[in-house]
Enzyme design. Sequence first.
Site, PDB file in Angstrom:
ATOM      1  CG  ASP A  94      32.360  19.803  49.448  1.00 52.16           C
ATOM      2  OD1 ASP A  94      31.851  19.815  50.595  1.00 52.16           O
ATOM      3  OD2 ASP A  94      33.526  19.446  49.235  1.00 52.16           O
ATOM      4  CG  ASP A  95      27.606  19.986  53.151  1.00 46.90           C
ATOM      5  OD1 ASP A  95      26.587  19.320  52.947  1.00 46.90           O
ATOM      6  OD2 ASP A  95      28.002  20.298  54.294  1.00 46.90           O
ATOM      7  CE  LYS A 169      35.435  17.355  51.050  1.00 45.43           C
ATOM      8  NZ  LYS A 169      35.697  18.760  50.687  1.00 45.43           N
ATOM      9  CG  ASP A 171      33.110  16.503  55.884  1.00 47.39           C
ATOM     10  OD1 ASP A 171      33.984  16.432  56.759  1.00 47.39           O
ATOM     11  OD2 ASP A 171      32.812  17.550  55.280  1.00 47.39           O
ATOM     12  NE  ARG A 227      40.969  18.102  54.298  1.00 40.64           N
ATOM     13  CZ  ARG A 227      39.812  18.752  54.549  1.00 40.64           C
ATOM     14  NH1 ARG A 227      38.800  18.655  53.730  1.00 40.64           N
ATOM     15  NH2 ARG A 227      39.720  19.515  55.619  1.00 40.64           N
ATOM     16  CG  ASP A 231      37.643  22.421  56.447  1.00 37.74           C
ATOM     17  OD1 ASP A 231      37.911  21.231  56.671  1.00 37.74           O
ATOM     18  OD2 ASP A 231      36.497  22.826  56.162  1.00 37.74           O
TER      19      ASP A 231
HETATM   20  C1  GAL Z   1      34.247  20.241  56.023  1.00 43.40           C
HETATM   21  C2  GAL Z   1      35.213  19.709  54.981  1.00 43.40           C
HETATM   22  C3  GAL Z   1      35.240  20.698  53.842  1.00 43.40           C
HETATM   23  C4  GAL Z   1      33.851  20.826  53.261  1.00 43.40           C
HETATM   24  C5  GAL Z   1      32.832  21.186  54.342  1.00 43.40           C
HETATM   25  C6  GAL Z   1      31.400  21.101  53.839  1.00 43.40           C
HETATM   26  O1  GAL Z   1      34.201  19.384  57.095  1.00 43.40           O
HETATM   27  O2  GAL Z   1      36.476  19.531  55.539  1.00 43.40           O
HETATM   28  O3  GAL Z   1      36.181  20.296  52.872  1.00 43.40           O
HETATM   29  O4  GAL Z   1      33.499  19.610  52.646  1.00 43.40           O
HETATM   30  O5  GAL Z   1      32.939  20.345  55.467  1.00 43.40           O
HETATM   31  O6  GAL Z   1      30.467  21.448  54.810  1.00 43.40           O
END
Ligand code: GAL
Length: 510
Positions: A94-95, A169, A171, A227, A231
């Site tokens: 992820d991020d 993924k 965002d 999505r 979250d």
């Molecule tokens: C949100 C996202 C999460 C995660 C997060 C990372 O916007 O919905 O699942 O990826 O950012 O910063």
Amino acid sequence: MVRTTISQLLAAVTLLSKTSAYQQRRYIDNSSGTPEVIVPGASSYNGLNLVPQMGWNTWNAFHCDVDEDLLLTTAQQLVDYGLRDLGYNYISLDDCWSIGRNLSGYLVENPIKFPSGMPSVIARIHDLGFKFGIYSSAGLFTCGRYPGSLGYEKEDAELWASWGVDYLKYDNCFNQGQSGTPKLSFDRYNVMSQALNQTGREIVYAMCNWGNDDPYDWAYTIANSGRMSGDIYDSFNRPDDRCPCTEAPGCAWPGFHCSIMNILNKIPAITSRTMSGYFNDMDGLEVGNGGQDDNEYVSHFSMWAINSSPLMIGTNIGTISPANLAILSNPAIIALNQDPSAGAAIRKWRYMVDPDDYGQGEIQLWTRVLDNGDTVIALLNAGNMTRMMNATMDDIFLDQRTAGAYRAPPELSQTWDVYDLWANRMTDQEAGAIINGTSGAGSNATNPRFNATATSYAEGLRNNATALFGSRTGSIAPSGTFSAEIARHSVGVYRLRSQGNTSTRKRDEL
Ligand code: GAL
């Protein structure tokens, strides 16, 4: 749309019949980006993700604390615990993985977190039998304020394809105001969709715009999942002001800190928008993160599974408890998620009952017709005490009853065997032995686990693999009622199998 002549169409059909599914996809998404031929029955915009993606994602447990050791160690643990072979076959980073862009405009991975370099890490993930997912945002920055991909879609897609990335993924943070109407969001997300297609690599496209601008109305022609809520957080039903919407359609401020019940209660209105190749993503799983009790995690996992949400584990596998491993390892529940019907469940009723500490309390009946003619029912008790719950045949087959058919639906005159899909859950002892390495996954005779790497769920279902069918607990007669005692914040999930001649029934339907 470009018009096609009959001879062009025939040529295209001949070409399609000679090419692989992937080549077909390339042909349909031709380089001009304008589809020329719509293949009847095509069920995914890019031919990918016909059943929901499953895997492990870094965000829910690790947030920005990610590095290559974490990815590689976790991948090995997923193999050792039998999770990869149950179908969890994406490692999704992820991020917070990059440090910026180089002078040519390409993203650069953080060399402290990924000293081997991303291509080498991805190659090792592949060697362990996984596909690899990367993360970015359709904005100037990611949500963690790392460089986003807005304006760099082509460069980023090319780079990821060259690295061997299989999944994105994508965002919605820092989107420069390019949201607020479905068209603005569609256009922004479509740029990356086209860029991914043009790489020539098969890359599953998981949109993460939190349900903003109603993606369930437009995203299935450009993405593989979307999505549908703000979250998730690790609470069964605690309301939180930061997650203000209780309905999916028209939610202008998706937010975060959305509970399991908040997200689940947004699904009924949009179930028709779940389809093969595009799934409503209810967000990563919280099972194992400590905020819910065992019954609540069983409910969370079950409801995500029957609604064909992607099943991305979001916990630290290195510290997972036997009980939580057992929940994630129930092949009879996963088989619902991976059913070729690729649909969502329908909520047949919802009643408010005894509220708990948060003032919440409700019971619900969900049903779903599966590919082989079985029907699954879920009796969800989100009330504050154990209760008997009933599902009548009339409620279970409400849609068939009200379909306006010229004759009574056959479902109502059949006797259905009831299989409890949680009956064969691994004991803590069995799951503990897997964690300790004293029992090879799949070696347990009383809970024969399923190897989806060797045999797909579709094939297992066709062959009536016992691990996918739970345990028979009784039957429901025509016009009968099924009753079960369901604990507080728990769910009973049952597969109904007709005692009637299903092959006749299938013929009738043709
Ligand atoms: C949100 C996202 C999460 C995660 C997060 C990372 O916007 O919905 O699942 O990826 O950012 O910063």
